[in-house]
Scaffold this motif. Structure first.
Motif, PDB file in Angstrom:
ATOM      1  N   VAL A  99       1.155  -1.433   5.093  1.00  0.00           N
ATOM      2  CA  VAL A  99       0.039  -0.773   5.780  1.00  0.00           C
ATOM      3  C   VAL A  99      -1.232  -0.872   4.939  1.00  0.00           C
ATOM      4  CG1 VAL A  99      -0.831   1.464   6.579  1.00  0.00           C
ATOM      5  CG2 VAL A  99       1.525   0.787   7.082  1.00  0.00           C
ATOM      6  N   PHE A 100      -1.085  -0.668   3.616  1.00  0.00           N
ATOM      7  CA  PHE A 100      -2.247  -0.766   2.731  1.00  0.00           C
ATOM      8  C   PHE A 100      -2.828  -2.178   2.743  1.00  0.00           C
ATOM      9  CE2 PHE A 100      -3.795  -1.881  -1.575  1.00  0.00           C
ATOM     10  CZ  PHE A 100      -4.925  -1.081  -1.594  1.00  0.00           C
ATOM     11  N   ILE A 101      -1.965  -3.189   2.641  1.00  0.00           N
ATOM     12  CA  ILE A 101      -2.442  -4.578   2.657  1.00  0.00           C
ATOM     13  C   ILE A 101      -3.135  -4.885   3.981  1.00  0.00           C
ATOM     14  CG2 ILE A 101      -1.722  -6.997   2.624  1.00  0.00           C
ATOM     15  CD1 ILE A 101      -1.680  -5.656  -0.109  1.00  0.00           C
ATOM     16  N   GLY A 102      -2.556  -4.387   5.072  1.00  0.00           N
ATOM     17  CA  GLY A 102      -3.186  -4.602   6.373  1.00  0.00           C
ATOM     18  C   GLY A 102      -4.566  -3.974   6.432  1.00  0.00           C
ATOM     19  N   TYR A 103      -4.704  -2.797   5.833  1.00  0.00           N
ATOM     20  CA  TYR A 103      -6.007  -2.136   5.823  1.00  0.00           C
ATOM     21  C   TYR A 103      -7.016  -2.942   5.013  1.00  0.00           C
ATOM     22  CZ  TYR A 103      -9.638   1.249   4.749  1.00  0.00           C
ATOM     23  OH  TYR A 103     -10.852   1.876   4.582  1.00  0.00           O
TER      24      TYR A 103
END
Length: 411
Positions: free
Chosen positions: A60-64
């Motif tokens: 989720v962090f990488i996607g953000y």
């Protein structure tokens, strides 16, 4: 700091002296813990769920970052992009994706990895704080690239058990930070301007440029105590004053070693370990003795003689009945001890006298009764104390299945 004979434009840096050893120790600890988890099927299941949680959170962090951060490129902040490309070439590594993100004022940068993709994230506030000091900026960029160059993110999931160990995991993290500082300092030109990258982390965008580095390095003495050294050992990053001194020894006292704080911290940790393990051993012994004491029906310092079991009785194979009888007799013995022996150094003459006193002292509690006939337990004075007993499952007093408790005052 750099190796002699380096090729032009290439940076070769010695890793921090303890990094290799600490990495090996973390790997050994992690291997041992993984083997224990594999043996424990349920432990492995828990680890799988925890690993899945962290994987999803990181995803989720990488996607953000990929969707909301600004990716550097020839047409997107070209100067910073060129610095990332140039430093990557100096380190002989493939340039990773680089992003600029706002962080609400936080002065930071980080390197991360998702599957096989490497990435560095530069917080905009830190880049703004560097201003026109490109050496400070390059110091920060090279530091994060060095984490990727040195493989600090490889197999981090496998090493996680060891990295989570107090003192050991944080020691490896600090050694890695020192290593990456060396790379950053070398790539930025090994100058006072490069050190400003760390000074900005300490004092912020305005005051960072004005920090007296020599005075700042002297602050190492402020953490050269036992407790402050323990605090450092538990931290993932070394104090910035020590990081700057490690890069430029000329800024500090060449005689400084920090041995005083390390010695005191070691003494404190050793004392705590002795206290914890010694106290734990004492508690085990104490509880073991207490358990034996309860098994012997000794509920106070004045109780000396244990329960007496006169036969292999089916009633006391039933642990529920056995525990009830034992608890009742202990309760009655406590009551007799407190109301008679402690008060007047005498003992009641009969169970009837005990019953009358119970009604006066504990009117809201029902006096325990023998579960085998519903009548009061047996009571009789002896030459040196008294005897309480249950009639047992045959409902006959004085037979082989009676459960008896003798009380005698200690000397």
């Amino acid at each position: 700091m750099t190796y002699p004979g380096a090729l032009p434009g290439r940076i070769y840096v010695e890793r921090w002296r303890s990094e290799g050893l600490l990495h090996a120790l973390v790997a050994l600890v992690s291997l041992g813990m993984w083997l224990l988890l594999i043996i424990s099927v349920f432990g492995l299941i828990y680890v799988a769920f925890i690993g899945l949680f962290f994987f999803v959170a990181h995803m989720v962090f990488i996607g953000y970052v990929r969707g909301s951060g600004v990716k550097l490129g020839p047409d997107q902040f070209p100067e910073v992009h060129e610095a990332v490309e140039r430093i990557s070439q100096q380190l002989e590594m493939e340039p990773p994706d680089a992003y600029i993100m706002q962080s609400g004022g936080a002065l930071n940068a980080l390197a991360t990895r998702f599957l096989r993709g490497n990435m560095i994230i530069l917080f905009s506030d830190l880049l703004e704080a560097c201003g026109e000091n490109t050496a400070a900026r390059d110091m920060i960029i090279a530091h994060e690239l060095a984490h990727l160059k040195c493989g600090h993110l490889h197999m981090r999931w496998l090493l996680l058990p060891g990295l989570m160990m107090p003192f050991l995991g944080t020691a490896l993290s600090r050694a890695r930070e020192y290593t990456c500082d060396r790379y950053g300092y070398a790539c930025a030109g090994e100058s006072d301007h490069a050190l400003r990258g760390l000074a900005i982390l300490a004092a912020g965008p305005v005051y960072g440029a004005e920090v007296n580095l020599m005075e700042f390095v002297r602050q190492r003495e402020d953490v050269n105590t036992g407790l402050m050294t323990i605090a450092e050992w538990l931290a993932t990053h070394p104090p910035l004053s020590k990081r700057i001194a490690a890069l430029d020894p000329d800024l500090g006292d060449s005689m400084y070693s920090g041995a005083s704080g390390s010695f005191r911290a070691s003494a404190i940790v050793l004392a705590l370990l002795v206290l914890i393990f010694g106290g734990s051993a004492g508690l085990v012994v104490a509880f073991g003795s207490m358990s034996d004491y309860v098994e012997d029906a000794s509920t106070s310092n004045d109780f000396e003689t244990p329960f007496e079991t006169t036969a292999e009785s089916p009633a006391f194979v039933d642990e529920d009945w056995g525990r009830q009888v034992q608890s009742d007799l202990l309760n009655l013995a406590d009551f007799i001890h407190d109301q008679w022996w402690l008060a007047s150094r005498r003992l009641p003459q009969s169970m009837q006298e005990i019953g009358l006193e119970w009604e006066l002292v504990r009117p809201d509690d029902v006096m325990p009764a023998d579960p085998f006939d519903g009548l009061p337990y047996g009571y009789a004075l002896e030459a040196d104390g008294f005897r309480l007993w249950s009639i047992g499952p045959d409902a006959q007093s004085g037979t082989a299945d009676d459960r008896a408790f003798h009380w005698r005052p200690r000397e």
